[in-house]
Design a protein around this motif. Structure first.
Motif, PDB file in Angstrom:
ATOM      1  N   ASN A 194      -0.170  11.961  -9.584  1.00 29.85           N
ATOM      2  CA  ASN A 194      -0.807  13.214  -9.055  1.00 29.85           C
ATOM      3  C   ASN A 194       0.134  14.683  -9.650  1.00 29.85           C
ATOM      4  O   ASN A 194      -0.320  15.664  -9.942  1.00 29.85           O
ATOM      5  CB  ASN A 194      -1.065  13.273  -7.687  1.00 29.85           C
ATOM      6  N   ALA A 195       1.322  14.347  -9.276  1.00 27.22           N
ATOM      7  CA  ALA A 195       2.233  15.410  -9.732  1.00 27.22           C
ATOM      8  C   ALA A 195       2.374  15.661 -11.165  1.00 27.22           C
ATOM      9  O   ALA A 195       2.602  16.767 -11.577  1.00 27.22           O
ATOM     10  CB  ALA A 195       3.827  14.863  -9.180  1.00 27.22           C
ATOM     11  N   ALA A 196       1.862  14.743 -12.122  1.00 26.13           N
ATOM     12  CA  ALA A 196       1.975  14.827 -13.489  1.00 26.13           C
ATOM     13  C   ALA A 196       0.709  16.016 -13.629  1.00 26.13           C
ATOM     14  O   ALA A 196       0.865  16.470 -14.962  1.00 26.13           O
ATOM     15  CB  ALA A 196       1.711  13.575 -14.166  1.00 26.13           C
TER      16      ALA A 196
ATOM     17  N   THR B 137       0.833  -1.141   0.121  1.00 22.55           N
ATOM     18  CA  THR B 137       0.033  -0.040  -0.163  1.00 22.55           C
ATOM     19  C   THR B 137       0.824   1.216  -0.084  1.00 22.55           C
ATOM     20  O   THR B 137       0.442   2.227  -0.887  1.00 22.55           O
ATOM     21  CB  THR B 137      -1.017  -0.027   1.312  1.00 22.55           C
ATOM     22  N   THR B 138       2.117   1.191   0.690  1.00 19.68           N
ATOM     23  CA  THR B 138       3.098   2.335   0.734  1.00 19.68           C
ATOM     24  C   THR B 138       3.440   2.648  -0.761  1.00 19.68           C
ATOM     25  O   THR B 138       3.374   3.960  -0.890  1.00 19.68           O
ATOM     26  CB  THR B 138       4.041   1.969   1.628  1.00 19.68           C
ATOM     27  N   ARG B 139       3.828   1.653  -1.415  1.00 21.60           N
ATOM     28  CA  ARG B 139       4.359   2.034  -2.649  1.00 21.60           C
ATOM     29  C   ARG B 139       3.247   2.497  -3.687  1.00 21.60           C
ATOM     30  O   ARG B 139       3.456   3.148  -4.286  1.00 21.60           O
ATOM     31  CB  ARG B 139       4.962   0.601  -3.205  1.00 21.60           C
ATOM     32  N   ALA B 140       2.044   1.619  -3.571  1.00 18.98           N
ATOM     33  CA  ALA B 140       0.955   2.111  -4.410  1.00 18.98           C
ATOM     34  C   ALA B 140       0.756   3.712  -4.023  1.00 18.98           C
ATOM     35  O   ALA B 140       0.425   4.545  -5.093  1.00 18.98           O
ATOM     36  CB  ALA B 140      -0.251   1.285  -4.087  1.00 18.98           C
ATOM     37  N   LEU B 141       0.413   4.143  -2.833  1.00 19.38           N
ATOM     38  CA  LEU B 141       0.313   5.440  -2.608  1.00 19.38           C
ATOM     39  C   LEU B 141       1.385   6.338  -3.130  1.00 19.38           C
ATOM     40  O   LEU B 141       1.221   7.621  -3.539  1.00 19.38           O
ATOM     41  CB  LEU B 141       0.180   5.763  -0.908  1.00 19.38           C
ATOM     42  N   GLU B 142       2.887   5.833  -3.173  1.00 18.98           N
ATOM     43  CA  GLU B 142       3.891   6.838  -3.527  1.00 18.98           C
ATOM     44  C   GLU B 142       3.636   7.029  -5.095  1.00 18.98           C
ATOM     45  O   GLU B 142       3.725   8.007  -5.426  1.00 18.98           O
ATOM     46  CB  GLU B 142       5.248   5.932  -3.355  1.00 18.98           C
ATOM     47  N   PHE B 143       3.222   5.906  -5.805  1.00 18.88           N
ATOM     48  CA  PHE B 143       2.750   6.134  -7.144  1.00 18.88           C
ATOM     49  C   PHE B 143       1.568   6.962  -7.581  1.00 18.88           C
ATOM     50  O   PHE B 143       1.528   7.637  -8.525  1.00 18.88           O
ATOM     51  CB  PHE B 143       3.025   4.821  -7.888  1.00 18.88           C
TER      52      PHE B 143
END
Length: 189
Positions: free
Chosen positions: A57-59, A46-52
């Protein structure tokens, strides 16, 4: 709570927008590598999914704030990341490529304007997709990818030359997720 139409990651009240993420391990370069935050490639996190989600979102940020990595979603994704934006005036597509220590991330913005929505609705199939024998690809998605492809591929290769053991991740939301699949195909093969 979040409204059902809130899926573009650009509205302030979107606290948990949907995002599609694809990690493409460069197994020919780094066998048995670990990925972002030291997790094994085949382990869901979940941590990695949230990071992506944050990279996707930054895009949506303005190109200038991606280039200096100063927008709030950029900082939330990874404050140590260095990104470079790519935009196309005709398709109004936007993406970025960047790196931190050991990772290269390519992220695509989803539909955010009328031209993007027109691309989404361009249902014409393009035959003989060059990366897959007998496959066809959505015409609007393919046009957007072809417009962004030279910059994305060149920057990804440049970063890979700087960090030959880096792992490559490709992500996006909505239209960006479709472009991420095309980019992953291009960058993997």
């Amino acid at each position: 709570g979040q409204s059902p139409a809130c899926v573009t990651c650009t509205q302030q009240h979107c606290v948990d927008p949907f995002v599609t993420c694809s990690g493409i391990p460069k197994t020919d370069i780094t066998p048995n590598a670990t990925s972002v935050r030291g997790l094994a490639d085949d382990t869901f996190s979940t941590t990695r999914a949230l990071e992506f989600l944050h990279f996707s979102n930054a895009a949506y940020c303005d190109a200038s704030t991606i280039d200096d990595w100063s927008c709030k979603p950029c900082q939330k994704a990874d404050p140590t990341f260095k990104g470079k934006s790519f935009t196309d005036a005709k398709t109004e597509g936007q993406a970025f490529v960047g790196a931190n220590d050991g990772n290269i991330v390519v992220a695509f913005r989803g539909s955010s304007n009328l031209d993007n929505w027109i691309a989404d609705l361009s249902f014409k199939q393009v035959s003989a997709y060059p990366k897959c024998n007998g496959c066809e690809v959505h015409g609007g998605f393919y046009d957007d990818w072809v417009a962004l492809m030279p910059g994305i591929v060149n920057e990804t290769l440049r970063l890979h030359n700087e960090q030959p053991n880096a792992q490559l991740f490709v992500t996006g939301h909505s239209l960006g997720a479709a472009l991420a699949v095309l980019a992953a195909s291009e960058l993997h093969y």
